[in-house]
Design an enzyme around this catalytic site. Structure first.
Site, PDB file in Angstrom:
ATOM      1  N   HIS A   1      -3.349   3.503  -6.196  1.00  0.00           N
ATOM      2  CA  HIS A   1      -3.858   1.995  -5.336  1.00  0.00           C
ATOM      3  C   HIS A   1      -4.090   1.176  -6.475  1.00  0.00           C
ATOM      4  O   HIS A   1      -4.287  -0.245  -6.056  1.00  0.00           O
ATOM      5  CB  HIS A   1      -5.149   2.346  -4.427  1.00  0.00           C
TER       6      HIS A   1
ATOM      7  N   TYR B   1      -9.398  -7.720  -5.017  1.00  0.00           N
ATOM      8  CA  TYR B   1      -8.324  -6.988  -5.514  1.00  0.00           C
ATOM      9  C   TYR B   1      -7.673  -7.968  -6.384  1.00  0.00           C
ATOM     10  O   TYR B   1      -6.692  -7.647  -7.150  1.00  0.00           O
ATOM     11  CB  TYR B   1      -7.008  -6.935  -4.330  1.00  0.00           C
TER      12      TYR B   1
ATOM     13  N   ARG C   1       0.678  -1.261  -0.076  1.00  0.00           N
ATOM     14  CA  ARG C   1       0.003  -0.050   0.075  1.00  0.00           C
ATOM     15  C   ARG C   1       0.995   1.219   0.017  1.00  0.00           C
ATOM     16  O   ARG C   1       2.027   1.367   0.401  1.00  0.00           O
ATOM     17  CB  ARG C   1      -0.948   0.064   1.438  1.00  0.00           C
TER      18      ARG C   1
ATOM     19  N   LYS D   1      -2.110  -1.148   7.522  1.00  0.00           N
ATOM     20  CA  LYS D   1      -3.455  -0.787   7.613  1.00  0.00           C
ATOM     21  C   LYS D   1      -4.286  -1.566   8.681  1.00  0.00           C
ATOM     22  O   LYS D   1      -5.342  -1.273   9.331  1.00  0.00           O
ATOM     23  CB  LYS D   1      -4.150  -0.894   6.144  1.00  0.00           C
TER      24      LYS D   1
ATOM     25  N   HIS E   1      -3.549  -9.474   3.449  1.00  0.00           N
ATOM     26  CA  HIS E   1      -5.047  -9.422   3.464  1.00  0.00           C
ATOM     27  C   HIS E   1      -5.444 -10.644   4.479  1.00  0.00           C
ATOM     28  O   HIS E   1      -4.636 -11.971   4.627  1.00  0.00           O
ATOM     29  CB  HIS E   1      -5.484  -9.893   2.263  1.00  0.00           C
TER      30      HIS E   1
END
Length: 213
Positions: free
Chosen positions: A165, A200, A85, A110, A191
């Site tokens: 992104h 994604y 990211r 995140k 993830h």
């Protein structure tokens, strides 16, 4: 309704879910004198249509060929090679690199869970060639400066509807196309939920067709 004029339906959904949980906790656990949770009476917006934007080879070559900003070029190449990211890229420090194991340790993510990202030969090559070794961060650039440089570059290259992104989307899709398994891609992308990982992932039908043949 006013909020939907500024952000996506998905963002409004997340905000309402957070508020609904807060009010439910206040009612059920803190004995707050609220008769009912008003969020349950609101129609939650439907999920936004998933983005399927991938970066074409010609687009990527054009972006890299016309990128005069060395840190932006490094950010683009690392995003494609690692699937990191933007915030993770900007927070990565030289001390986080394990050259012997070819890993980049990410402590600030995140999801709140640290992880180690395996570095490809190309990733190591572009990092070492950056010339930023005297800086604390691998990418010594602010988030706003990166955003502005990216927008100018896309405009200069006539590349439309491409967010920075989306490079993460591209990277994850490429990992699957290389034959990596779901656990292996999860290890790289960070993830926690397979369903989010699949959002994604945008494989190219023509590439799947080649495998079938």
């Amino acid at each position: 309704d006013d909020r939907l004029g500024f952000v996506s339906p998905s963002s409004v959904r997340r905000e309402l879910v957070i508020l609904r949980h807060c009010l439910s906790t206040a009612i059920n656990e803190w004995d707050t004198p609220i008769s009912e949770n008003p969020i349950f009476r609101i129609a939650i917006p439907k999920e936004s249509k998933q983005r399927t934007r991938r970066v074409g080879h010609e687009e990527l070559n054009s972006l890299l060929a016309n990128c005069s900003h060395s840190d932006l070029r490094l950010a683009i190449e690392l995003a494609i090679e690692t699937g990191m990211r933007r915030g993770e890229l900007l927070n990565a420090k030289w001390e986080h690199i394990d050259g012997r194991k070819r890993l980049l340790h990410i402590s600030e993510t995140k999801t709140g869970h640290s992880r180690a990202i395996p570095l490809s030969t190309k990733a190591i090559k572009v990092i070492e060639a950056s010339g930023n070794q005297q800086q604390e961060n691998i990418l010594p650039i602010s988030a706003n400066a990166l955003r502005l440089a990216w927008e100018r570059l896309c405009k200069r290259c006539n590349v439309y509807n491409l967010r920075f992104h989306d490079l993460r989307h591209e990277a994850i899709s490429r990992f699957f196309e290389l034959g990596l398994s779901i656990p292996e891609v999860q290890l790289i992308s960070g993830h926690r939920d397979v369903r989010m990982l699949m959002r994604y992932t945008h494989l190219k039908p023509e590439d799947v067709g080649l495998k079938l043949n």
